[in-house]
Design a protein around this motif. Structure first.
Motif, PDB file in Angstrom:
ATOM      1  N   ASN A 137      -3.536  -8.577  -8.431  1.00 39.23           N
ATOM      2  CA  ASN A 137      -2.184  -8.459  -8.962  1.00 39.23           C
ATOM      3  C   ASN A 137      -1.373  -9.725  -8.774  1.00 39.23           C
ATOM      4  O   ASN A 137      -0.686 -10.181  -9.683  1.00 39.23           O
ATOM      5  CB  ASN A 137      -1.463  -7.352  -8.184  1.00 39.23           C
ATOM      6  N   GLU A 141       0.497 -12.206 -11.442  1.00 38.42           N
ATOM      7  CA  GLU A 141       1.943 -12.495 -11.399  1.00 38.42           C
ATOM      8  C   GLU A 141       2.220 -13.998 -11.262  1.00 38.42           C
ATOM      9  O   GLU A 141       3.105 -14.532 -11.917  1.00 38.42           O
ATOM     10  CB  GLU A 141       2.597 -11.730 -10.243  1.00 38.42           C
ATOM     11  N   ARG A 158       5.407  -8.571   6.724  1.00 39.47           N
ATOM     12  CA  ARG A 158       5.649  -8.232   5.322  1.00 39.47           C
ATOM     13  C   ARG A 158       5.586  -9.485   4.452  1.00 39.47           C
ATOM     14  O   ARG A 158       6.070 -10.542   4.851  1.00 39.47           O
ATOM     15  CB  ARG A 158       7.057  -7.637   5.131  1.00 39.47           C
ATOM     16  N   ILE A 160       7.183 -10.542   0.911  1.00 37.53           N
ATOM     17  CA  ILE A 160       8.241 -10.026   0.044  1.00 37.53           C
ATOM     18  C   ILE A 160       8.159 -10.715  -1.319  1.00 37.53           C
ATOM     19  O   ILE A 160       8.142 -11.942  -1.408  1.00 37.53           O
ATOM     20  CB  ILE A 160       9.621 -10.235   0.688  1.00 37.53           C
ATOM     21  N   LYS A 161       8.061  -9.877  -2.350  1.00 36.31           N
ATOM     22  CA  LYS A 161       7.898 -10.393  -3.709  1.00 36.31           C
ATOM     23  C   LYS A 161       9.258 -10.749  -4.309  1.00 36.31           C
ATOM     24  O   LYS A 161      10.294 -10.312  -3.812  1.00 36.31           O
ATOM     25  CB  LYS A 161       7.185  -9.342  -4.568  1.00 36.31           C
ATOM     26  N   ASP A 163      10.763  -9.612  -6.740  1.00 40.18           N
ATOM     27  CA  ASP A 163      11.575  -8.444  -7.118  1.00 40.18           C
ATOM     28  C   ASP A 163      12.044  -7.641  -5.900  1.00 40.18           C
ATOM     29  O   ASP A 163      12.631  -6.569  -6.035  1.00 40.18           O
ATOM     30  CB  ASP A 163      10.786  -7.530  -8.074  1.00 40.18           C
ATOM     31  N   GLY A 164      11.758  -8.162  -4.713  1.00 40.11           N
ATOM     32  CA  GLY A 164      12.234  -7.496  -3.500  1.00 40.11           C
ATOM     33  C   GLY A 164      11.247  -6.493  -2.914  1.00 40.11           C
ATOM     34  O   GLY A 164      11.424  -6.020  -1.791  1.00 40.11           O
ATOM     35  N   SER A 165      10.201  -6.158  -3.666  1.00 37.66           N
ATOM     36  CA  SER A 165       9.223  -5.202  -3.126  1.00 37.66           C
ATOM     37  C   SER A 165       8.405  -5.889  -2.025  1.00 37.66           C
ATOM     38  O   SER A 165       8.276  -7.116  -2.003  1.00 37.66           O
ATOM     39  CB  SER A 165       8.326  -4.663  -4.234  1.00 37.66           C
ATOM     40  N   GLU A 166       7.856  -5.074  -1.141  1.00 34.66           N
ATOM     41  CA  GLU A 166       7.200  -5.638   0.043  1.00 34.66           C
ATOM     42  C   GLU A 166       5.738  -5.209   0.164  1.00 34.66           C
ATOM     43  O   GLU A 166       5.367  -4.104  -0.240  1.00 34.66           O
ATOM     44  CB  GLU A 166       7.954  -5.190   1.297  1.00 34.66           C
ATOM     45  N   ILE A 167       4.929  -6.101   0.692  1.00 31.71           N
ATOM     46  CA  ILE A 167       3.523  -5.787   0.973  1.00 31.71           C
ATOM     47  C   ILE A 167       3.339  -5.923   2.487  1.00 31.71           C
ATOM     48  O   ILE A 167       3.615  -6.988   3.050  1.00 31.71           O
ATOM     49  CB  ILE A 167       2.574  -6.773   0.264  1.00 31.71           C
TER      50      ILE A 167
END
Ligand code: SF4
Lengths: 215, 474
Positions: A137, A141, A158, A160-161, A163-167
């Motif tokens: 993914n 991106e 974490r 942080i992408k 868009d604010g989403s986190e892995i």
């Protein structure tokens, strides 16, 4: 070692599995007796069209424009995104030295070779293991968006992408502690000097031949 | 309670302190040093004002950079000379035993260590070199480390580690004639892949491993890292013990008896539990050749090269395509159509006396084919070289058209003057076929010593078992 702090950096995608340490830094540069100055020769055989020599000024060498790190959009990258078994082969610590000297602070991959993985932590470089699907993914991106950057927050574990989403990711607690504090692990081990001496005394009883001097 | 594996036993015997976070402080009995990965470690010690913890646990020799031609004078390449000189200076300054370039005991660290008895069963052994796993052949826990850890061991005699998982690779049955330890380990890597052993300590067992000589076991353990495992090992048996009798640094007298009693315990208990077990049938292993740029890209000599289009895993298929392009080969052909430009017999995988005997047995009475530009034999140490000369093997090689060189790593990684030209193919007894490993643009094919000689005399890759023995003038 400097403390590892939260940072946001451009991601460079190296779409290739089994990148070995010979590829990261070819043997002719291992003749150096220093720890620094390996950055210009990182991925030397992929990066330049000619064969690099130690001590050479790389600024005038012909660049391989196809190679990802030579593309304008990835200049200043601090995060390397790559494929499985990164860092296999030789134990040369010159590989993480070259990566950090170039400016990388973190590497994201589905898996790493053991010795390389270990060597990274000794040099303030954070290798992050992520699921193969997440890596896939990220590749999509990164390639789709110019200037794609991620934030690496080691303390919270974490990524942080944009868009604010986190892995979330895993990291060994001892290694995390050393990175965050910039600790010298020799100093830490020497705090256990008494335990080492006690071990030696006991072991000398059981296996005295192991302590016979080799001279 | 279940029994312990060999690795469990070696680990348990070296735990100095177990920490709450799952790591342990592990005691290191022996550190081997060479010129490439040690200068920054010594420098680090000096900068921090630290002293080595136990000088006599270290032993050093230069190997990667040394020329394999005449070496009575200084090394011609200045950068190499400085690096070797730095090792000499560091060892002199700290009082570490070093076999310098002119010493007959100098050689590749992994050949020198066992040869001197500086490597012993039951030891933990480290070196700033990934092929340290070689020493596991003697029932030792041996693995490669980076330079920061070299410094850590110099300063503390310990490493901070997490225990690895246990893997057993059991090679059953019996090897066919002409099939060697090198073919066994290449077949293992082809089977489990270059990351198959990541996170594991591998024990190699089974009737085939038992039947191998110590040299053969070293060849197998040497390439554990090519299967992703930092450490490979084999249980101690009579062969292991016999190997050390009379070696310079092996225990003597009463201590010998005491050591042997301990060494005999260094094998996995019958009820030991492994996290993974892989079985191979030795009888099915044929002489192997690598075709690509990763040690898992290997075929049996008579097998067609694999088609990336048939590979289900896209990442793997892409790696194969890249390898074909780099190697200038096509899927579907057999290695029999590939011509080696150069042939290299040497490296810590295959440069011991037994390897040279196996190579000489094929070379005897034959000639290197005129289409091979260069064929060289580089013994693993000065002592191997001397032994080979006493047995007349040098004369066999020279008569066949091979060059007979001084000991060192040589064309295994081409840090000295021995290297491939761009696009050249090499039949090599070394352990890595990575891009550029043996020289910029060079193309490496990993084989056993017997197969390397067969390729040299036939002028193409052939099955050593198909060479006509009658063509050999004895
Ligand atoms: S022979 Fe090759 S693999 Fe072995 S230590 Fe030397 S360079 Fe490394």
């Amino acid at each position: 070692m400097d403390k590892f702090t939260r940072f946001t950096g451009i991601v460079a995608p190296l779409d290739r599995a089994n990148v070995d340490t010979d590829l990261i830094i070819p043997k002719q540069f291992l003749k150096s007796i220093k720890r620094t100055g390996f950055g210009p020769n990182l991925f030397d055989e992929l990066r330049y069209l000619d064969e690099g020599q130690p001590g050479q000024d790389c600024s005038g060498r012909p660049l391989n424009s196809e190679f990802v790190l030579n593309q304008p959009r990835y200049q200043g990258a601090q995060i390397l995104l790559t494929r499985r078994n990164f860092g296999c082969g030789s134990s040369r610590e010159h590989a993480p030295w070259a990566l950090t000297d170039y400016g990388f602070k973190s590497i994201l991959a589905p898996s790493f070779a053991d010795i390389f993985f270990n060597n990274c932590f000794k040099n303030g470089l954070l290798p992050v293991v992520l699921d193969e699907k997440i890596i896939d993914n990220l590749f999509a991106e990164v390639k789709a968006a110019d200037g794609y950057a991620l934030t690496v927050d080691l303390d919270r574990q974490r990524i942080i992408k944009p868009d604010g989403s986190e892995i979330a990711f895993d990291v060994d607690s001892f290694r995390k502690h050393c990175l965050l504090e910039g600790l010298d692990d020799i100093g830490l081990t020497l705090q256990d000097a008494d335990a080492i001496k006690a071990y030696e005394a006991k072991r000398r009883q059981q296996a005295p031949w192991l302590f016979d001097a080799i001279h | 309670m279940t029994g312990k594996t060999l690795y469990d036993k070696l680990w348990d015997d070296h735990v100095v302190k177990q920490r709450d976070d799952g790591t342990a402080l592990i005691y290191i009995d022996r550190q081997l040093l060479h010129e490439v990965t040690s200068p920054q470690a010594f420098e680090g010690l000096r900068l921090a004002g630290r002293k080595p913890w136990r000088i006599d646990a270290n032993i050093a020799t230069p190997d990667h950079n040394v020329p394999t031609t005449e070496r009575s004078g200084p090394i011609a390449d200045e950068v190499s000379r400085i690096q070797v000189q730095t090792l000499d200076d560091n060892c002199d300054e700290f009082g570490i035993l070093e076999f310098k370039m002119q010493d007959s005991r100098q050689g590749i660290v992994h050949v020198m260590g066992p040869e001197q008895g500086a490597t012993l069963p039951g030891m933990t052994i480290v070196c700033g070199d990934s092929h340290t796993a070689t020493h596991g052949a003697f029932g030792a826990l041996a693995h490669g480390i980076g330079t920061s850890e070299v410094e850590h061991v110099l300063a503390t005699q310990c490493l901070i580690q997490k225990k690895m998982k246990n893997m057993l690779i059991q090679v059953n049955g019996e090897l066919g004639p002409g099939v060697t330890a090198k073919d066994v380990v290449l077949a293992i890597i082809a089977r489990i892949g270059t990351a198959g052993g990541t996170g594991y300590a591998i024990e190699f067992g089974g009737p085939v491993m038992e039947s191998l000589s110590m040299e053969g076991r070293m060849t197998v353990c040497n390439m554990a890292i090519e299967a992703g495992a930092r450490a490979g090992m084999v249980a101690v048996d009579d062969k292991t013990i016999d190997y050390f009798r009379g070696r310079p640094f092996a225990p003597r007298g009463e201590q010998w008896a005491q050591a042997v009693a301990y060494w005999r315990t260094l094998r996995s208990d019958p009820d030991a539990r492994f996290d993974a077990v892989v079985e191979l049938d030795g009888a099915e292993i044929k002489p192997q050749v690598s075709w690509g740029t990763s040690p898992e890209m290997v075929v049996a000599i008579d097998e067609p090269l694999p088609d990336p289009a048939a590979e289900a895993d896209p990442v793997k298929a892409e790696g194969m395509r890249r390898a074909y392009e780099y190697m200038g080969l096509q899927p579907g052909i057999t290695m029999g159509s590939v011509v080696p430009d150069r042939v290299f017999i040497g490296s810590c995988t295959n440069s011991r006396i037994e390897d040279l005997r196996a190579a000489a047995a094929v070379a005897r009475g034959r000639k290197v084919s005129p289409n091979v530009k260069q064929a060289m034999v580089v013994p693993g140490s000065g002592l191997v070289k001397r032994q080979a000369e006493q047995e007349g093997l040098d004369q066999v090689f020279l008569a066949a058209g091979f060059e007979w060189r001084e000991p060192g790593c040589s064309m295994c990684l081409a840090m000295n003057a021995d290297r491939l030209g761009e696009g050249e193919h090499c039949a090599s007894t070394s352990n890595r076929n990575f891009e550029g490993r043996q020289g910029y643009g060079g193309r490496t094919h990993l084989v056993s010593p017997a197969m390397a000689v067969a390729a040299a005399v036939a002028g193409r890759f052939v099955d050593v078992r198909d060479l006509d023995p009658l063509a050999q003038e004895v």
